[in-house]
Design a protein around this motif. Sequence first.
Motif, short mmCIF file in Angstrom:
data_model
loop_
_atom_site.label_atom_id
_atom_site.label_comp_id
_atom_site.label_asym_id
_atom_site.label_seq_id
_atom_site.Cartn_x
_atom_site.Cartn_y
_atom_site.Cartn_z
N ARG A 189 -65.96 40.39 -31.99
CA ARG A 189 -66.86 40.48 -30.98
C ARG A 189 -66.43 39.56 -29.57
NH1 ARG A 189 -71.56 38.19 -34.02
NH2 ARG A 189 -72.60 37.80 -31.90
N LYS A 190 -65.82 38.41 -29.73
CA LYS A 190 -65.25 37.76 -28.96
C LYS A 190 -64.29 38.34 -28.03
CE LYS A 190 -66.18 32.69 -30.40
NZ LYS A 190 -65.45 31.51 -30.48
N ARG A 204 -64.63 42.82 -21.66
CA ARG A 204 -65.80 43.43 -20.75
C ARG A 204 -65.84 42.65 -19.63
NH1 ARG A 204 -68.81 44.39 -25.66
NH2 ARG A 204 -69.88 42.54 -25.51
N ALA A 205 -65.64 41.13 -19.68
CA ALA A 205 -65.85 40.47 -18.66
C ALA A 205 -64.67 40.60 -17.75
CB ALA A 205 -65.98 38.89 -19.22
N HIS A 206 -63.44 40.87 -18.26
CA HIS A 206 -62.25 41.12 -17.52
C HIS A 206 -62.49 42.40 -16.65
CE1 HIS A 206 -58.23 40.71 -16.39
NE2 HIS A 206 -57.84 42.06 -16.73
N GLN A 266 -63.73 45.18 -11.60
CA GLN A 266 -64.61 46.33 -10.78
C GLN A 266 -65.19 45.50 -9.57
OE1 GLN A 266 -67.50 47.67 -13.52
NE2 GLN A 266 -65.80 49.16 -14.19
N GLU A 267 -65.58 44.03 -9.83
CA GLU A 267 -66.08 43.34 -8.60
C GLU A 267 -65.09 43.09 -7.50
OE1 GLU A 267 -69.24 42.18 -7.74
OE2 GLU A 267 -69.81 43.31 -9.34
N GLY A 268 -63.81 42.99 -8.00
CA GLY A 268 -62.53 42.91 -6.89
C GLY A 268 -62.40 44.10 -6.20
#
Length: 56
Positions: free
Chosen positions: A28-29, A35-37, A42-44
């Motif tokens: 899960r980690k 997902r965070a990466h 996507q934000e970049g």
Amino acid sequence: MTKTRKSGDTASRDDRLGAALRANLVRRKAQARARAHKDEQQEGDRSQDNAPESEE
């Protein structure tokens, strides 16, 4: 008829369950990090798309 468990059976079951819980937590980690990466990438991409193009 109900089978009775011996104390050794309970200890090995607890060990198996503990190992399974630890493995699940690790998985899960890893998924959360992935997902965070992905979200950071996507934000970049979005910020680069919105950046004004330089006029040369």
